[in-house]
Motif scaffolding. Structure first.
Motif, PDB file in Angstrom:
ATOM      1  N   GLU A   1      10.148  73.869 -35.431  1.00 47.57           N
ATOM      2  CA  GLU A   1       8.828  74.347 -35.035  1.00 47.57           C
ATOM      3  C   GLU A   1       8.339  73.560 -33.833  1.00 47.57           C
TER       4      GLU A   1
ATOM      5  N   THR B   1       4.467  72.193 -32.084  1.00 38.96           N
ATOM      6  CA  THR B   1       3.022  72.091 -32.269  1.00 38.96           C
ATOM      7  C   THR B   1       2.397  71.482 -31.031  1.00 38.96           C
TER       8      THR B   1
ATOM      9  N   GLY C   1       0.461  75.915 -33.685  1.00 37.19           N
ATOM     10  CA  GLY C   1       1.900  75.754 -33.857  1.00 37.19           C
ATOM     11  C   GLY C   1       2.631  77.091 -33.902  1.00 37.19           C
TER      12      GLY C   1
ATOM     13  N   ASP D   1       3.170  67.915 -29.113  1.00 37.76           N
ATOM     14  CA  ASP D   1       4.550  67.461 -29.251  1.00 37.76           C
ATOM     15  C   ASP D   1       5.108  66.991 -27.914  1.00 37.76           C
TER      16      ASP D   1
END
Length: 900
Positions: free
Chosen positions: A563, A565, A503, A568
């Motif tokens: 964020e 990761t 991430g 996703d």
């Protein structure tokens, strides 16, 4: 007799004998076949070849020359040098053999007290061409030299031609017997060390129809006009008149050698009985320094700057050879600041312009030494270690093969430490080691191929290739840049600082790999798209896109919020304005390329390009700058193509099919078997290209060329704005025209005439100011006569003229000297300081010079006080410096010197 005096006497002698004194041409001469002037007759070639009518029948010169064909031999013997000066006298349809022989004999044998060189005629040995009975008889019967001292020689020695059909003729060379210490007696045919050539008289009388070699040629008949071309090496005659053995020991060269010896604690010639013939490394290094420092001074003075090719490379090589020679003699500090001023001191007597230009000359030379010192510090140890290993490796094989430095080592020295290959070859050869040049060249080729991959790796976060191979193994990127601007995608990999991560958080930077993307990855001269990747929790700004391995697209991002990761689901959105402007620029590049080839022809082929939104740059093969009219025509053709709304299409085909279709491939690029061809207006523009483009040429919008320049040997560059950026550029120009029109109160179309009118008025005003200033100087001269004072029986008129420039000071000085007349010994010394640069000019009259007062000597003293240097003739000399507050002290120094 100093070299400058020998030079002065040469010019004075021939001027008295009806010759026009022609100044030396610069070392950089307008001849495509020459790097530098390499012979005294080079500036006279157009007259000798009949290409131009000579403006005089008799001429004389002392020509600066440089020969670099055997630069590696410099210093190894006393004969090889790079810079030299050639005395010459020329006759174009005027005097011939008898006149040339008379003039040569007269100057050589006239006593020094009467302005000649004072050489004993009994030690001079002429040679003539074997069939030239006329010249033989002139030397024997007219000059009175015994037949035993006149030698007949063949075409190899005594016939001159240029190596091509044209003028030619027999020559007569004059040798001087240097005595039994130099070899066997018997004349030039026996020993050319003892009998040294000092003058060559060429009798140009034949028309050559064919030239097969030096001795093998055909004469078709006599020349319509017979000419004389003679040459006397100034350094060579200086060695004779100064009683030294060779050019390294004359007054213009030896002081640098002596200074180098002093700096290094070396004694010249201590390792052999005769320095001139010594091949000891120390003596060789000292001669290299002496020659190359003087040559570099003269080359920079004539406008050459260090570079990587042509004249610049020759200069760079000489400067670096001199610095390295000092290193080899044990001197590790900066050497040129100590050596170059010594050479200036000796050369400025003949070339006073060197003193005025020395700040520029020294700055260039010292900067080159600083750069090379860094190179030497890093590379010499590496080379020495590699040479030692090469010797050990050869010895381990029983010495059956010569030690060889691997090409990889030579390449590392070049690529990492900046060692030119010729320097590696030279340094290795000095230690008896060969270099694998084929291996070096192979690695150079590979390095060029790696450069592009290295650049991409840097843009991809310096990640190891294995990281990208791992991610590529998960599947190729579905690249949809041609079809859409946005797409839904899945994150298949994240990289930070070269390593895979799960991430990336807010505020971080890294690389993102998606299973699908619409972002254009940088290639083909087009920079990458910018845009936004939206994640479930935030946004990322895409600032670069690359393909580190085939099939994988990598986005470099800044995490603006939230964020991201692995796994996703995201939305990839290209900035639409960015893409539109990028398409305009790339299609505009193709249009400009096609327009360029239409105007200049098919040889004007693109060699590189760069385009980004609103801007394009195109490099193309061409050997000369484009005229304003040509640039305008290219721009008009390009804009007509835009106006015609030409269709822009793309097709995929095999590379052979594309070539057969007439599609252009960019030189140096590699292509797959299946290639994409972009066509604009059918056959008008067909190029292999992977970039993004508009659908019709009208979508490019406005296109305006903004610049054309050189970017290398045989390569030119065009720059342009397109679309809104072109309109903004034109708006700025329109505003500038409006402002200028308002200032001079005319309509825009009247602006050029108005500016020309103003410029003409400025020139008229400058001429009027000059006329008034001259009147003022003339009036001032009359007032100054009363300031003359008696100094040791000599009238001295010393005056500070304030802010006058050099030309004005010189005019005032010569006027004052004329007004003082020749009734009594007189000296005029005037200083000026225009724009804060002090200058001093000194003139003497005949009676003063009869008493031994020389203007050049006085100027050197005064210029030293001003913080500079100077020189000139005994009757008129000029100098300058850097301290305008010292002009009073400089004039006082002149008075003290005169009194002494």
């Amino acid at each position: 007799m100093e070299t400058a005096e020998i030079r002065r006497r040469w010019l004075e002698y021939f001027e008295k004998n009806g010759h026009v004194v022609v100044p030396s041409a610069p070392l950089i001469y307008d001849d495509p076949n020459l790097l530098f002037v390499n012979a005294g007759m080079v500036p006279m070639k157009p007259y000798m070849l009949g290409q131009q009518t000579p403006p005089w029948q008799r001429a004389t010169s002392v020509q600066k020359c440089v020969r670099t064909g055997d630069i590696e031999e410099v210093g190894k013997t006393s004969r090889h040098g790079t810079f030299f000066q050639m005395n010459g006298n020329f006759s174009f349809g005027d005097y011939f053999k008898k006149g040339a022989i008379d003039l040569a004999w007269g100057l050589l044998t006239t006593p020094q007290s009467e302005g000649g060189y004072g050489i004993d005629g009994d030690i001079l040995w002429p040679t003539v061409f074997k069939d030239d009975d006329e010249a033989f008889a002139l030397w024997r019967d007219h000059i009175g030299i015994p037949e035993s001292r006149i030698t007949r020689r063949d075409e190899n020695d005594n016939y001159w031609h240029m190596g091509v059909p044209g003028p030619g003729g027999p020559s007569s060379e004059i040798f001087i017997d240097r005595g039994p210490d130099y070899g066997a007696e018997g004349g030039p045919s026996v020993d050319e060390d003892r009998y040294m050539e000092i003058w060559n008289l060429v009798f140009m009388q034949d028309e050559l129809s064919a030239v097969r070699s030096k001795p093998d040629f055909d004469i078709s008949g006599p020349l319509p006009t017979r000419n004389i071309d003679t040459g006397m090496g100034l350094e060579r005659i200086a060695s004779v008149l100064q009683g030294v053995d060779n050019l390294y020991e004359i007054d213009e060269v030896y002081p640098v050698l002596a200074k180098a010896a002093e700096m290094t604690g070396t004694k010249y010639g201590e390792h052999s009985g005769h320095a001139a013939t010594s091949s000891h490394p120390n003596d060789v290094h000292l001669r290299v320094v002496a020659d190359h420092v003087r040559s570099s001074l003269m080359l920079i003075g004539d406008g050459v700057t260090p570079g990587n090719e042509g004249r610049g490379y020759v200069l760079r090589r000489m400067l670096r050879r001199a610095v390295r020679a000092m290193r080899l003699l044990g001197y590790g500090d900066k050497a040129l600041p100590e050596l170059l001023p010594v050479s200036l001191e000796r050369m400025q007597a003949s070339y006073p312009e060197l003193a005025a230009d020395f700040p520029r000359i020294s700055q260039i030379a010292y900067a080159e030494e600083d750069a090379f010192r860094r190179t030497l510090d890093q590379g010499t140890t590496i080379l020495d270690t590699a040479v030692t290993k090469a010797k050990q490796s050869a010895a381990s094989l029983g010495g059956t093969s010569a030690p060889t430095l691997p090409g990889s080592q030579a390449f590392a020295l070049h690529d990492t430490y900046g060692f030119p290959i010729d320097l590696t070859l030279e340094m290795a050869a000095e230690q008896g080691v060969q270099v694998d040049q084929d291996g070096f060249r192979r690695l150079m080729t590979e390095q060029r191929q790696r450069a592009k991959a290295d650049a991409k790796a840097k843009k991809s976060g310096h990640a190891d290739t294995e990281v990208w191979k791992e991610l590529r193994a998960l599947g190729a990127t579905d690249w949809q840049a041609y079809q859409a601007l946005s797409t839904e995608a899945k994150v298949t990999g994240l990289v930070s600082d070269g390593a895979r991560v799960e991430g990336l958080g807010e505020g971080s930077t890294g690389q993102v790999v998606l299973d699908r993307t619409t972002f254009y990855a940088e290639s083909g001269g087009q920079i990458a798209d910018e845009g936004i990747i939206t994640t479930p929790t935030g946004q990322l700004r895409v600032r670069d896109v690359q393909r580190p391995v085939k099939g994988l697209v990598v986005h470099t991002v800044d995490v603006l919020s939230g964020e991201i990761t692995v796994g996703d689901g995201v939305q990839a959105q290209v900035d639409p304005d960015w893409r539109v402007a990028a398409c305009q620029a790339h299609s505009g590049t193709h249009v400009v390329h096609a327009a360029l080839r239409q105007v200049l022809g098919p040889s004007a082929l693109q060699s590189g390009s760069y385009n980004k939104p609103g801007y394009l740059r195109l490099d193309f093969a061409w050997n000369e700058g484009l005229s304003k009219a040509t640039r305008s025509e290219i721009e008009e053709v390009a804009n007509l193509a835009v106006r015609q709304d030409l269709a822009v299409s793309s097709q995929y085909m095999t590379l052979p099919e594309a070539r057969e279709w007439g599609a252009l491939a960019l030189f140096g690029e590699t292509y797959d078997e299946q290639v994409r061809v972009i066509e604009i207006g059918g056959p008008w523009s067909r190029e292999l290209c992977g970039g993004t483009h508009v659908a019709h040429s009208s979508q490019i919008g406005a296109l305006t060329l903004t610049g054309e320049s050189s970017v290398g040997s045989g390569v030119r560059r065009l720059e342009a704005f397109v679309g809104m950026d072109a309109l903004r550029y034109l708006a700025k120009e329109r505003a500038l025209v409006a402002e200028l029109s308002g200032l001079v109160k005319v309509q825009p179309d009247e602006l050029p005439d108005r500016i020309n009118e103003l410029l003409a008025r400025v020139k008229d005003a400058e001429r009027e100011i000059g006329r008034l200033k001259q009147q003022q100087l003339t009036a001032q001269a009359g007032e100054l006569l009363g300031k003359a004072t008696d100094v040791a029986g000599v009238r001295l008129l010393a005056h500070d003229a304030g802010d006058l420039g050099a030309d004005e000071v010189r005019s005032l000085v010569t006027d004052l000297r004329s007004r003082l007349g020749d009734g009594a010994p007189s000296v005029v010394a005037v200083t000026g300081a225009a724009k804060g640069r002090p200058v001093i000019v000194i003139a003497t009259n005949g009676p003063a010079r009869d008493r031994g007062v020389r203007a050049g000597d006085l100027v050197k003293v005064a210029a030293g006080v001003l913080g500079g240097g100077g020189g000139g003739k005994p009757d008129l000399a000029q100098g300058g410096g850097t301290d305008p507050s010292a002009v009073g002290a400089a004039l006082d120094a002149v008075e003290r010197t005169l009194a002494d």
